[in-house]
Scaffold this active site. Structure first.
Site, PDB file in Angstrom:
ATOM      1  CB  ALA A  50      -1.088   0.015   1.154  1.00 54.83           C
ATOM      2  CD  GLU A  51       4.924   4.148   3.653  1.00 56.69           C
ATOM      3  OE1 GLU A  51       5.626   5.186   3.541  1.00 56.69           O
ATOM      4  OE2 GLU A  51       4.430   3.514   4.475  1.00 56.69           O
ATOM      5  CB  SER A  52       5.156   0.183  -2.516  1.00 55.31           C
ATOM      6  OG  SER A  52       6.057  -0.498  -1.817  1.00 55.31           O
TER       7      SER A  52
END
Length: 142
Positions: A62-64
């Site tokens: 998700a952060e990527s």
């Protein structure tokens, strides 16, 4: 000269070489006007000990995808972009196949951005719902 969707994805995926994204097998696969989608294989490399997808790997996906969306949709030539905060609600487990994360802007400010990131399995079932905030500040001239 503006880049095609294919060129944007190719360049972004090249930037992932020798990073956590490459280690986890994360690949950016589709892009729209204000959203970006990535996929990640689910197998032993991203399992927790009981054989299901590790929540930390889901959050890394998700952060990527959210951070890459900031880089693609904001002027990363002039701006320094970093994640500020991420939260995740894990709804369903998965043990094989692929998971897909799509980051969509909820807020696209000059300094802060907020993304809604939905992680799904291959059948479209929701695995996790994440929120990511990023900050963009002017790069200093050296």
């Amino acid at each position: 000269m503006s880049l095609s969707k294919k060129q944007i994805l190719e360049r972004a995926n090249l930037m992932s070489k020798n990073t956590l994204m490459e280690t986890l097998g994360i690949e950016l696969i589709d892009i729209g006007e204000d959203w970006l989608t990535a996929k990640m294989p689910v197998g032993p490399k991203v399992h927790q000990p009981d054989g299901v997808l590790h929540g930390g790997a889901t959050v890394a996906l998700a952060e990527s995808v959210g951070s890459f969306a900031s880089h693609i949709f904001l002027d990363s030539e002039k701006l320094f972009i970093r994640g500020l905060e991420i939260s995740a609600n894990h709804i369903k487990s998965v043990s094989t196949g692929y998971v897909y994360a799509t980051a969509c802007f909820m807020h696209k400010g000059r300094t802060t951005q907020l993304f809604d990131i939905k992680v799904t399995d291959e059948d479209g079932n929701t695995i996790s719902i994440c929120k990511l905030s990023t900050i963009s500040l002017p790069k200093r001239k050296v």
